[in-house]
Every structure is written in structure tokens, then in C-alpha cells.
Design a protein around this motif. Structure first.
Motif, PDB file in Angstrom:
ATOM      1  N   THR A 204       0.659  -1.168   0.167  1.00 33.13           N
ATOM      2  CA  THR A 204      -0.078  -0.018   0.033  1.00 33.13           C
ATOM      3  C   THR A 204       0.867   1.220   0.006  1.00 33.13           C
ATOM      4  OG1 THR A 204      -1.719  -1.260   1.256  1.00 33.13           O
ATOM      5  CG2 THR A 204      -1.799   1.236   1.309  1.00 33.13           C
ATOM      6  N   LEU A 205       0.753   2.177  -0.935  1.00 32.37           N
ATOM      7  CA  LEU A 205       1.328   3.233  -1.064  1.00 32.37           C
ATOM      8  C   LEU A 205       0.455   4.565  -0.725  1.00 32.37           C
ATOM      9  CD1 LEU A 205       3.059   2.444  -4.272  1.00 32.37           C
ATOM     10  CD2 LEU A 205       4.562   2.488  -1.986  1.00 32.37           C
ATOM     11  N   GLY A 206       0.914   5.291  -0.084  1.00 28.13           N
ATOM     12  CA  GLY A 206       0.049   6.535   0.419  1.00 28.13           C
ATOM     13  C   GLY A 206       0.209   7.606  -0.727  1.00 28.13           C
ATOM     14  N   PRO A 207      -0.235   8.818  -0.600  1.00 27.24           N
ATOM     15  CA  PRO A 207      -0.247   9.685  -1.682  1.00 27.24           C
ATOM     16  C   PRO A 207       1.231  10.296  -1.379  1.00 27.24           C
ATOM     17  CG  PRO A 207      -2.058  10.092  -0.091  1.00 27.24           C
ATOM     18  CD  PRO A 207      -1.279   9.077   0.342  1.00 27.24           C
ATOM     19  N   ASN A 208       1.755  10.278  -2.774  1.00 28.53           N
ATOM     20  CA  ASN A 208       3.166  10.675  -2.908  1.00 28.53           C
ATOM     21  C   ASN A 208       4.298  10.203  -2.251  1.00 28.53           C
ATOM     22  OD1 ASN A 208       2.153  12.963  -5.099  1.00 28.53           O
ATOM     23  ND2 ASN A 208       1.256  13.832  -3.227  1.00 28.53           N
ATOM     24  N   GLN A 209       4.074   8.959  -1.778  1.00 31.94           N
ATOM     25  CA  GLN A 209       4.660   8.261  -0.976  1.00 31.94           C
ATOM     26  C   GLN A 209       5.874   7.545  -1.769  1.00 31.94           C
ATOM     27  OE1 GLN A 209       3.332   4.767   1.096  1.00 31.94           O
ATOM     28  NE2 GLN A 209       5.269   4.596   2.379  1.00 31.94           N
ATOM     29  N   ALA A 210       7.164   7.628  -1.306  1.00 31.58           N
ATOM     30  CA  ALA A 210       8.410   6.849  -1.883  1.00 31.58           C
ATOM     31  C   ALA A 210       8.691   5.510  -0.994  1.00 31.58           C
ATOM     32  CB  ALA A 210       9.578   7.621  -2.064  1.00 31.58           C
ATOM     33  N   LYS A 211       9.073   4.754  -1.415  1.00 31.61           N
ATOM     34  CA  LYS A 211       9.326   3.209  -0.649  1.00 31.61           C
ATOM     35  C   LYS A 211      10.504   2.559  -1.165  1.00 31.61           C
ATOM     36  CE  LYS A 211       6.076   0.547   1.748  1.00 31.61           C
ATOM     37  NZ  LYS A 211       4.821  -0.416   1.644  1.00 31.61           N
ATOM     38  N   GLN A 212      11.484   2.072  -0.241  1.00 29.22           N
ATOM     39  CA  GLN A 212      12.532   1.049  -0.726  1.00 29.22           C
ATOM     40  C   GLN A 212      12.268  -0.335  -0.350  1.00 29.22           C
ATOM     41  OE1 GLN A 212      16.359   2.335  -1.228  1.00 29.22           O
ATOM     42  NE2 GLN A 212      15.450   4.245  -2.094  1.00 29.22           N
ATOM     43  N   MET A 213      12.369  -1.039  -1.228  1.00 27.19           N
ATOM     44  CA  MET A 213      11.692  -2.528  -1.006  1.00 27.19           C
ATOM     45  C   MET A 213      12.983  -3.503  -1.192  1.00 27.19           C
ATOM     46  SD  MET A 213       7.602  -1.987  -2.356  1.00 27.19           S
ATOM     47  CE  MET A 213       8.549  -1.778  -4.160  1.00 27.19           C
ATOM     48  N   PRO A 214      13.315  -4.080  -0.269  1.00 25.47           N
ATOM     49  CA  PRO A 214      14.504  -5.158  -0.476  1.00 25.47           C
ATOM     50  C   PRO A 214      14.107  -6.417  -0.902  1.00 25.47           C
ATOM     51  CG  PRO A 214      13.993  -5.066   1.776  1.00 25.47           C
ATOM     52  CD  PRO A 214      12.989  -4.007   1.045  1.00 25.47           C
ATOM     53  N   VAL A 215      15.035  -7.107  -1.713  1.00 26.41           N
ATOM     54  CA  VAL A 215      14.900  -8.550  -1.973  1.00 26.41           C
ATOM     55  C   VAL A 215      16.004  -9.394  -1.531  1.00 26.41           C
ATOM     56  CG1 VAL A 215      14.676 -10.244  -4.205  1.00 26.41           C
ATOM     57  CG2 VAL A 215      13.469  -7.955  -4.057  1.00 26.41           C
ATOM     58  N   VAL A 216      16.184 -10.215  -0.853  1.00 26.18           N
ATOM     59  CA  VAL A 216      17.188 -11.025  -0.150  1.00 26.18           C
ATOM     60  C   VAL A 216      17.148 -12.336  -0.941  1.00 26.18           C
ATOM     61  CG1 VAL A 216      18.244 -12.040   1.920  1.00 26.18           C
ATOM     62  CG2 VAL A 216      17.065  -9.769   1.924  1.00 26.18           C
ATOM     63  N   PHE A 217      17.982 -12.621  -1.412  1.00 25.92           N
ATOM     64  CA  PHE A 217      17.975 -13.934  -2.440  1.00 25.92           C
ATOM     65  C   PHE A 217      19.316 -14.637  -2.488  1.00 25.92           C
ATOM     66  CE2 PHE A 217      19.482 -10.591  -5.231  1.00 25.92           C
ATOM     67  CZ  PHE A 217      20.384 -11.375  -5.933  1.00 25.92           C
ATOM     68  N   TYR A 218      19.228 -15.657  -2.784  1.00 25.80           N
ATOM     69  CA  TYR A 218      20.765 -16.453  -3.224  1.00 25.80           C
ATOM     70  C   TYR A 218      20.294 -17.307  -4.429  1.00 25.80           C
ATOM     71  CZ  TYR A 218      18.882 -20.550  -0.760  1.00 25.80           C
ATOM     72  OH  TYR A 218      18.281 -21.829  -0.316  1.00 25.80           O
ATOM     73  N   ILE A 219      21.304 -17.524  -5.234  1.00 18.83           N
ATOM     74  CA  ILE A 219      21.450 -18.529  -6.325  1.00 18.83           C
ATOM     75  C   ILE A 219      21.814 -20.084  -5.872  1.00 18.83           C
ATOM     76  CG2 ILE A 219      22.015 -18.944  -8.741  1.00 18.83           C
ATOM     77  CD1 ILE A 219      20.536 -16.372  -8.309  1.00 18.83           C
ATOM     78  N   ASP A 220      20.972 -20.855  -6.009  1.00 14.74           N
ATOM     79  CA  ASP A 220      21.094 -22.104  -5.866  1.00 14.74           C
ATOM     80  C   ASP A 220      22.442 -22.628  -6.502  1.00 14.74           C
ATOM     81  OD1 ASP A 220      21.355 -25.146  -5.486  1.00 14.74           O
ATOM     82  OD2 ASP A 220      19.036 -25.258  -5.212  1.00 14.74           O
ATOM     83  N   PRO A 221      23.371 -23.425  -5.596  1.00 15.83           N
ATOM     84  CA  PRO A 221      24.835 -23.626  -6.487  1.00 15.83           C
ATOM     85  C   PRO A 221      24.449 -24.727  -7.690  1.00 15.83           C
ATOM     86  CG  PRO A 221      24.997 -23.556  -4.110  1.00 15.83           C
ATOM     87  CD  PRO A 221      23.537 -23.380  -4.429  1.00 15.83           C
ATOM     88  N   ALA A 222      23.083 -25.393  -7.465  1.00 17.11           N
ATOM     89  CA  ALA A 222      23.035 -26.629  -8.456  1.00 17.11           C
ATOM     90  C   ALA A 222      22.533 -25.803 -10.010  1.00 17.11           C
ATOM     91  CB  ALA A 222      21.916 -27.459  -7.987  1.00 17.11           C
ATOM     92  N   LEU A 223      22.495 -24.638  -9.969  1.00 17.81           N
ATOM     93  CA  LEU A 223      22.193 -23.989 -11.231  1.00 17.81           C
ATOM     94  C   LEU A 223      23.136 -24.654 -12.321  1.00 17.81           C
ATOM     95  CD1 LEU A 223      20.792 -21.152 -12.449  1.00 17.81           C
ATOM     96  CD2 LEU A 223      22.934 -20.073 -12.207  1.00 17.81           C
ATOM     97  N   PRO A 224      22.525 -24.758 -13.687  1.00 15.87           N
ATOM     98  CA  PRO A 224      23.763 -25.303 -14.530  1.00 15.87           C
ATOM     99  C   PRO A 224      24.530 -24.398 -14.859  1.00 15.87           C
ATOM    100  CG  PRO A 224      21.031 -25.775 -15.076  1.00 15.87           C
ATOM    101  CD  PRO A 224      21.095 -24.696 -13.617  1.00 15.87           C
ATOM    102  N   LYS A 225      25.561 -25.037 -15.224  1.00 12.69           N
ATOM    103  CA  LYS A 225      26.961 -24.233 -15.337  1.00 12.69           C
ATOM    104  C   LYS A 225      26.821 -23.322 -16.707  1.00 12.69           C
ATOM    105  CE  LYS A 225      29.709 -26.471 -12.504  1.00 12.69           C
ATOM    106  NZ  LYS A 225      29.848 -25.957 -11.086  1.00 12.69           N
ATOM    107  N   ASP A 226      26.011 -23.774 -17.745  1.00 14.15           N
ATOM    108  CA  ASP A 226      25.688 -22.793 -18.826  1.00 14.15           C
ATOM    109  C   ASP A 226      25.123 -21.544 -18.711  1.00 14.15           C
ATOM    110  OD1 ASP A 226      23.540 -24.271 -18.503  1.00 14.15           O
ATOM    111  OD2 ASP A 226      23.173 -24.242 -20.821  1.00 14.15           O
ATOM    112  N   VAL A 227      24.295 -21.584 -17.466  1.00 18.80           N
ATOM    113  CA  VAL A 227      23.732 -20.264 -17.359  1.00 18.80           C
ATOM    114  C   VAL A 227      24.668 -19.214 -16.650  1.00 18.80           C
ATOM    115  CG1 VAL A 227      21.610 -19.257 -16.001  1.00 18.80           C
ATOM    116  CG2 VAL A 227      21.559 -21.348 -17.241  1.00 18.80           C
ATOM    117  N   THR A 228      25.152 -18.084 -17.075  1.00 15.81           N
ATOM    118  CA  THR A 228      25.864 -17.228 -16.560  1.00 15.81           C
ATOM    119  C   THR A 228      25.310 -15.640 -16.361  1.00 15.81           C
ATOM    120  OG1 THR A 228      26.580 -16.649 -18.871  1.00 15.81           O
ATOM    121  CG2 THR A 228      27.717 -18.423 -17.688  1.00 15.81           C
ATOM    122  N   THR A 229      23.984 -15.739 -16.894  1.00 15.81           N
ATOM    123  CA  THR A 229      23.419 -14.407 -16.571  1.00 15.81           C
ATOM    124  C   THR A 229      22.131 -14.646 -16.296  1.00 15.81           C
ATOM    125  OG1 THR A 229      24.719 -13.108 -17.994  1.00 15.81           O
ATOM    126  CG2 THR A 229      22.494 -12.131 -17.507  1.00 15.81           C
TER     127      THR A 229
END
Length: 192
Positions: free
Chosen positions: A149-174
Motif C-alpha cells: 500500500t502506497l500513500g499519496p506521493n509516498q516513496a518506498k525502498q523495498m528489499p529482495v534478499v536472495f541467493y542462487i542455488d549452487p545447482a544452477l546449470p553451469k551454462d547459465v551465466t546471466t
């Protein structure tokens, strides 16, 4: 009863019968329409899940911060961030990309600014490219888990905390993480 009395009574019975049938048909149609509308929600969610479009991301209770995990320092994956908005705001990541090691806990911040003089409710939907990377992109904390919910003229910083599973296929670099931020139901709350 005279013939004139019979003529007054007989037309009513077919009309009542027709009216009752019509009422019955209308009730059946109304019930079917309600059932169809009610059934659309899970059907829509399943179609989105199968096609990978606008899939709502529920919080994965099995995802925890890797406590004693091995960070794969031999690999680097570039994570590109994108923000799309459909509504009365500006929405963007604070960084365009970053390099991470699989297994490494990382945080990125998205910024949203409501440009209207009214409150709005919104939801973010993530998408991933390549599609196969979605299974390896583990979000521990994300603004996409809940409506915002964003109030009138409100600015908000919203984090995303993540990690990449080490089982990611080796050919995926991006991996590209893209969010579409849109107003829920198009209903606006009046500013107080």
C-alpha cells in the motif's frame, strides 16, 4: 362459471407457468455464472503457473538462509534487474546488475514512488530469464510476497534478499529478474 369468467382465468395460468420457467432458467444461469466466475481464479492461476506468465510468488517456507552452505567461489553469475510498472508510480531497481557467487546471500533494493495524490494498493509479479533459472533463484525476503500500500506521493525502498542455488546449470551465466508492479483491482483509496 360463465364463459367470460373462464377467459379471464385461463390466460393467467400459461403466463404464470411461463414466468416460473423463465425465473427458473434465470436462476440456473445466475448460479452457473457465479460458479464460472468462482472457478476462473484457480484456472487462471494454473494457466499462469504452466505458462510462467504473471505467476504469483508465494513465500516458500522451505527456503531458508543457507546456514552452513558452501559458496561456489569458482563461479560468478550476473544478475540483471528490471522493473516495469503499470500504474501511477515510478518503479525501478536501485542497481541495474550485480555479480554474485552461487550460494552467496545477496540483497537488492527496488524503489517505488507513488506519483498520485491518492493511496494505491499494488502487487509485484516476478519473472525470470532464462525461464529455467526460476527454480534456482531462491528469495528469502521479497516485497512480492505481499501486497503493498502506497500513500499519496509516498516513496518506498523495498528489499529482495536472495541467493542462487549452487545447482544452477553451469551454462547459465546471466539471470534477469524482472518485476511488473501493478495496481490491484484498479480501485483507489481516497486521500484523507
Amino acid at each position: 362459471m360463465s364463459d367470460s369468467d373462464k377467459s379471464d382465468v385461463s390466460p393467467e395460468r400459461p403466463e404464470r407457468s411461463l414466468n416460473r420457467r423463465m425465473l427458473g432458467k434465470l436462476l440456473v444461469i445466475a448460479v452457473l455464472m457465479f460458479g464460472f466466475g468462482y472457478a476462473l481464479i484457480p484456472v487462471y492461476k494454473k494457466i499462469c503457473e504452466v505458462t510462467g506468465v504473471n505467476f504469483l510468488t508465494p513465500k516458500d517456507v522451505t527456503v531458508e538462509a543457507p546456514s552452513n552452505s558452501q559458496i561456489d567461489k569458482s563461479r560468478t553469475v550476473t544478475i540483471e534487474f528490471d522493473g516495469n510498472s503499470q500504474g501511477p508510480w515510478r518503479f525501478r531497481p536501485t542497481v541495474a546488475s550485480m555479480k554474485v557467487h552461487p550460494g552467496e546471500m545477496t540483497q537488492v533494493v527496488y524503489e517505488v514512488v507513488n506519483t498520485q495524490a491518492r493511496s494505491v494498493d499494488a502487487q509485484a509479479i516476478p519473472s525470470y530469464a532464462p525461464q529455467q533459472s526460476a527454480a534456482f533463484f531462491k528469495k528469502v525476503e521479497c516485497f512480492c510476497f505481499t501486497q503493498q500500500t502506497l500513500g499519496p506521493n509516498q516513496a518506498k525502498q523495498m528489499p529482495v534478499v536472495f541467493y542462487i542455488d549452487p545447482a544452477l546449470p553451469k551454462d547459465v551465466t546471466t539471470i534477469t529478474l524482472s518485476y511488473t508492479f501493478f495496481e490491484i483491482g484498479g480501485q483507489a483509496k481516497k486521500a484523507s
